[in-house]
Enzyme design. Structure first.
Site, PDB file in Angstrom:
ATOM      1  N   ARG A 126       0.857  -1.175   0.000  1.00 27.18           N
ATOM      2  CA  ARG A 126       0.000   0.000   0.000  1.00 27.18           C
ATOM      3  C   ARG A 126       0.899   1.232   0.000  1.00 27.18           C
ATOM      4  O   ARG A 126       1.598   1.502   0.980  1.00 27.18           O
ATOM      5  CB  ARG A 126      -0.894   0.010   1.246  1.00 27.18           C
ATOM      6  CG  ARG A 126      -1.727   1.257   1.296  1.00 27.18           C
ATOM      7  CD  ARG A 126      -2.493   1.452   2.589  1.00 27.18           C
ATOM      8  NE  ARG A 126      -3.119   2.755   2.518  1.00 27.18           N
ATOM      9  CZ  ARG A 126      -3.254   3.599   3.533  1.00 27.18           C
ATOM     10  NH1 ARG A 126      -2.845   3.265   4.741  1.00 27.18           N
ATOM     11  NH2 ARG A 126      -3.799   4.768   3.358  1.00 27.18           N
TER      12      ARG A 126
ATOM     13  N   HIS B  56      -2.879  10.858   0.701  1.00 19.55           N
ATOM     14  CA  HIS B  56      -2.323  10.657   2.039  1.00 19.55           C
ATOM     15  C   HIS B  56      -1.744  12.005   2.480  1.00 19.55           C
ATOM     16  O   HIS B  56      -0.557  12.137   2.749  1.00 19.55           O
ATOM     17  CB  HIS B  56      -1.290   9.538   2.043  1.00 19.55           C
ATOM     18  CG  HIS B  56      -1.107   8.884   3.387  1.00 19.55           C
ATOM     19  ND1 HIS B  56      -1.266   7.533   3.601  1.00 19.55           N
ATOM     20  CD2 HIS B  56      -0.778   9.406   4.590  1.00 19.55           C
ATOM     21  CE1 HIS B  56      -1.028   7.246   4.876  1.00 19.55           C
ATOM     22  NE2 HIS B  56      -0.733   8.374   5.507  1.00 19.55           N
TER      23      HIS B  56
ATOM     24  N   GLU C 220      -7.614   8.422   6.207  1.00 18.69           N
ATOM     25  CA  GLU C 220      -7.978   9.016   7.487  1.00 18.69           C
ATOM     26  C   GLU C 220      -8.632  10.385   7.381  1.00 18.69           C
ATOM     27  O   GLU C 220      -8.055  11.413   7.800  1.00 18.69           O
ATOM     28  CB  GLU C 220      -6.746   9.069   8.405  1.00 18.69           C
ATOM     29  CG  GLU C 220      -6.146   7.687   8.655  1.00 18.69           C
ATOM     30  CD  GLU C 220      -5.086   7.667   9.765  1.00 18.69           C
ATOM     31  OE1 GLU C 220      -4.604   8.749  10.148  1.00 18.69           O
ATOM     32  OE2 GLU C 220      -4.764   6.562  10.247  1.00 18.69           O
TER      33      GLU C 220
ATOM     34  N   ASN D 289      -7.402   1.606   9.621  1.00 15.87           N
ATOM     35  CA  ASN D 289      -6.120   1.856  10.263  1.00 15.87           C
ATOM     36  C   ASN D 289      -6.358   1.708  11.756  1.00 15.87           C
ATOM     37  O   ASN D 289      -7.163   2.438  12.332  1.00 15.87           O
ATOM     38  CB  ASN D 289      -5.618   3.274   9.978  1.00 15.87           C
ATOM     39  CG  ASN D 289      -5.260   3.489   8.503  1.00 15.87           C
ATOM     40  OD1 ASN D 289      -5.320   2.557   7.691  1.00 15.87           O
ATOM     41  ND2 ASN D 289      -4.899   4.705   8.156  1.00 15.87           N
TER      42      ASN D 289
ATOM     43  N   TYR E 202      -4.561   1.436  15.558  1.00 14.95           N
ATOM     44  CA  TYR E 202      -3.387   1.513  16.424  1.00 14.95           C
ATOM     45  C   TYR E 202      -3.713   1.286  17.899  1.00 14.95           C
ATOM     46  O   TYR E 202      -3.003   0.566  18.575  1.00 14.95           O
ATOM     47  CB  TYR E 202      -2.689   2.881  16.262  1.00 14.95           C
ATOM     48  CG  TYR E 202      -2.032   3.033  14.916  1.00 14.95           C
ATOM     49  CD1 TYR E 202      -0.754   2.550  14.685  1.00 14.95           C
ATOM     50  CD2 TYR E 202      -2.707   3.633  13.848  1.00 14.95           C
ATOM     51  CE1 TYR E 202      -0.141   2.658  13.450  1.00 14.95           C
ATOM     52  CE2 TYR E 202      -2.103   3.753  12.595  1.00 14.95           C
ATOM     53  CZ  TYR E 202      -0.825   3.255  12.404  1.00 14.95           C
ATOM     54  OH  TYR E 202      -0.236   3.350  11.174  1.00 14.95           O
TER      55      TYR E 202
ATOM     56  N   GLU F  55      -3.411  -0.093   7.898  1.00 16.38           N
ATOM     57  CA  GLU F  55      -2.271   0.288   8.742  1.00 16.38           C
ATOM     58  C   GLU F  55      -2.416  -0.346  10.116  1.00 16.38           C
ATOM     59  O   GLU F  55      -3.508  -0.366  10.682  1.00 16.38           O
ATOM     60  CB  GLU F  55      -2.183   1.814   8.975  1.00 16.38           C
ATOM     61  CG  GLU F  55      -1.816   2.613   7.767  1.00 16.38           C
ATOM     62  CD  GLU F  55      -1.723   4.107   8.053  1.00 16.38           C
ATOM     63  OE1 GLU F  55      -1.460   4.486   9.219  1.00 16.38           O
ATOM     64  OE2 GLU F  55      -1.919   4.882   7.115  1.00 16.38           O
TER      65      GLU F  55
HETATM   66  C1  FCB Z   1      -1.494   7.252  10.639  1.00 14.16           C
HETATM   67  C2  FCB Z   1      -1.050   7.800   9.309  1.00 14.16           C
HETATM   68  C3  FCB Z   1       0.312   7.334   8.879  1.00 14.16           C
HETATM   69  C4  FCB Z   1       1.274   7.267  10.033  1.00 14.16           C
HETATM   70  C5  FCB Z   1       0.679   6.486  11.173  1.00 14.16           C
HETATM   71  C6  FCB Z   1       1.587   6.318  12.352  1.00 14.16           C
HETATM   72  O1  FCB Z   1      -2.394   8.139  11.212  1.00 14.16           O
HETATM   73  O2  FCB Z   1      -1.982   7.463   8.318  1.00 14.16           O
HETATM   74  O3  FCB Z   1       0.754   8.179   7.854  1.00 14.16           O
HETATM   75  O4  FCB Z   1       1.631   8.532  10.406  1.00 14.16           O
HETATM   76  O5  FCB Z   1      -0.505   7.098  11.603  1.00 14.16           O
END
Ligand code: FCB
Length: 455
Positions: free
Chosen positions: A98, A142, A187, A306, A308, A365
Site C-alpha cells: 500500500r 495521504h 484518514e 487503520n 493503532y 495500517e
Molecule cells: C497514521 C497515518 C500514517 C502514520 C501512522 C503512524 O495516522 O496514516 O501516515 O503517520 O498514523
C-alpha cells in the site's frame, strides 16, 4: 479482472450470518500480507520532475510546526531508491504494497493536465511491484494537498472535492491497467480535525466550522472519485478507527472519531446525535447538500481500517462542542504514548460487521513506534505485530472478512509533526547514509508469512 469480479460478487452475496471457514493460517481465502507507506513520508525529491508544492512542504517549512524543524525534503529518498525498496519487500515475502500517490506530482497546482513525469514515476513503481509478484494498493490522498488548492480554501471548500475527482480520473486512466485496488482517502478524521481544529497537522488551521466543512468535503471527494475510478477495480477508503473507553463522553468521542465517517460511508447518513450537537453550537451545516450522502455511500468495495489503539475520555463540560477531554493510555504504551490493545482491533472489526455491513476489510495500517534501545533488535515491535495478527485471526473466526493486513510501516520515515524520531519501520533507515537494515520484526514478519504459506 475475473478474480476481482468474483471477489466483489462473493462479498456482496454473503449473508451477514455466514461465517466462512478460515483458510491458511487463520485467514480467509485470498488474504494477503502487506506493508504500507505514504508519499510525503518516504519519497523526498520534493522539487524533482515538476512536482508542485504540497501543504506538507509549506507546513513543515514553517518554524514551530515539526519537531527539530524537520521536513520531508529528503525523507527516505525513496523517489530514487524505489527499486531497492521493492527488492527489500520481496526479500521479506511481502505480498501487497500500500503506497500513496502524491497529487502534486500528478497535478503540480491541483488542476489541469497531468504532469507526465509524475505518472511515469508511479508506473515504474507499480510495474516494479508486479515484476516482483507484489500487489499494488494505491492511495490517492495521504495528506499532501497541492498548496495551490489550499490557497483557494483547501478542504474547507467544495471545489477541492471536485478537483480531487479530476485527479482521480487522471490517475485511474493512467494506471488502471496495472492497479486494481484504490484507496481514495487516508484518514478523513485526521485530515479534517487534526488539520483544521487542532492544527497539529497541515494545513494547521484551528477553526471548528472549517473542520466540519472539511470533513464533509473529504468524504464527498471519496464519493466523487469512486465514481470515476475504473469500474473493473476495487475502491475503498481508509478510516482510522478506535474503540472508545470512558464515561458518557465516550458516545460523543465515538461519534466524532468513528461514526461521523462510518455512518455516511456505510449508511448514507450522518449520525443524528452528532449533527444535533454540531448544529447546536455552530449552526446549520450547509456544506451538506442534497444528494451528497448518496454520492458518498454509493461505492465502497472494501473498507480500509487503520488501527493503532483505543482511546480514553472523560466528560469536561467546558470544552465545546464535544465536552470531553482525552486521557492518557493505560498499561503498555508505545513510543507515541498509544495504549497497546490488540483486542480493540477485534472490537472495531466485529462492530463494523454487526452494526454496519459485512464487507471486505483491509487493515491498511497497524504498527508501532518504539524508542528502540538497539536500532534493529526490536522485540516490542515484534510482540505488537504478533499480538495484532493473532487478534485479526480472532476477528476472522468471528466472521469478519479480512482480506489484507498492511504493517505501518515498511521503513522508518517522516512521522509528520514528530519528524524522524518516532520510528515505525520494520526496516531501520539511517537518515545520514540512507542505508536500510531489516529489524528483527521484519525478519519475524518474513518468517511468519512463510510459515502461513507453508514455504
Ligand atoms: C497514521 C497515518 C500514517 C502514520 C501512522 C503512524 O495516522 O496514516 O501516515 O503517520 O498514523
Amino acid at each position: 479482472m475475473t478474480e476481482l469480479a468474483a471477489q466483489a460478487g462473493r462479498s456482496s452475496a454473503a449473508a451477514p450470518e455466514a461465517v466462512p471457514a478460515p483458510a491458511a493460517g487463520g485467514f480467509p481465502e485470498g488474504f494477503r500480507f502487506g506493508v504500507a507507506t505514504a508519499a510525503y513520508q518516504i519519497e523526498g525529491a520534493v522539487h524533482e520532475d515538476g512536482r508542485g508544492e504540497s501543504i506538507w512542504d509549506r507546513f513543515s517549512h514553517t518554524p514551530g510546526n515539526v519537531e527539530r524543524g524537520e521536513t520531508g525534503d529528503v525523507a527516505c529518498d525513496h523517489y530514487h531508491r524505489w527499486a531497492e525498496d521493492l527488492d527489500l519487500m520481496a526479500s521479506l515475502n511481502v505480498e501487497s504494497y500500500r503506497f500513496s500517490i502524491a497529487w502534486p506530482r500528478i497535478q503540480p497546482t491541483g488542476s489541469g493536465p497531468a504532469n507526465q513525469k509524475g505518472i511515469d514515476f508511479y508506473r515504474r513503481l507499480v510495474e516494479g511491484m508486479l515484476e516482483r509478484g507484489i500487489e499494488p494498493i494505491a492511495t490517492l490522498y495521504h495528506w499532501d494537498l497541492p498548496q495551490a488548492l489550499q490557497d483557494r480554501g483547501g478542504w474547507g471548500v467544495r471545489e477541492t472535492a471536485e478537483r480531487f475527482a479530476e485527479y482521480a480520473a487522471i490517475v485511474g486512466d493512467a494506471l488502471g491497467d496495472v492497479v486494481d485496488r484504490w484507496i481514495t482517502m487516508n484518514e478523513p478524521w485526521v485530515v479534517a480535525f487534526l488539520g483544521h481544529v487542532e492544527g497539529r497537522k497541515a494545513p494547521g488551521v484551528r477553526h471548528w466550522p472549517t473542520a466540519l466543512r472539511a470533513s464533509h468535503h473529504v468524504l464527498l471527494a471519496h464519493g466523487l472519485a469512486a465514481q470515476v475510478l475504473p469500474a473493473d477495480g476495487l475502491v475503498g477508503l481508509a478510516l482510522n478507527l478506535s474503540p472508545i473507553r470512558g464515561d458518557d463522553a465516550a458516545v460523543r468521542q465515538d461519534g466524532y472519531l468513528n461514526r461521523w465517517f462510518l455512518d455516511p460511508v456505510l449508511r448514507g447518513a450522518y449520525p443524528e446525535d452528532m449533527l444535533g450537537l454540531y448544529e447546536g453550537v455552530f449552526g446549520p451545516l450547509d456544506a451538506i447538500r442534497d444528494g451528497d450522502l448518496e454520492t458518498i455511500s454509493r461505492r465502497v468495495d472494501f473498507l480500509g481500517v487503520n488501527y493503532y489503539n483505543p482511546m480514553r475520555v472523560r466528560t469536561n463540560a467546558g470544552d465545546l462542542p464535544l465536552q470531553l477531554e482525552l486521557l492518557p493510555g493505560e498499561g503498555q504504551v508505545t513510543g507515541m504514548g498509544w495504549e497497546v490493545d490488540p483486542e480493540g482491533l477485534v472490537e472495531v472489526l466485529v462492530r463494523i460487521r454487526s452494526e454496519y455491513r459485512d464487507l471486505p476489510i483491509y487493515i491498511t495500517e497497524n504498527g508501532a513506534a518504539y524508542p528502540d534501545a538497539d536500532p534493529v533488535d526490536d522485540p516490542e515491535r515484534t510482540a505488537y505485530l504478533a499480538a495484532h495478527l493473532d487478534a485479526l485471526r480472532r476477528a476472522v473466526a468471528e466472521g469478519v472478512d479480512v482480506q489484507r493486513y498492511c504493517v505501518w510501516s515498511l521503513l522508518d520515515n517522516f512521522e509528520w509533526e514528530h519528524g524522524y524520531d518516532q520510528r515505525f519501520g520494520i526496516v531501520h533507515v539511517d537518515f545520514e547514509t540512507q542505508v536500510r537494515t531489516p529489524k528483527r520484526s521484519a525478519l519475524w514478519y518474513r518468517d511468519e508469512i512463510a510459515r502461513v504459506r507453508g514455504k
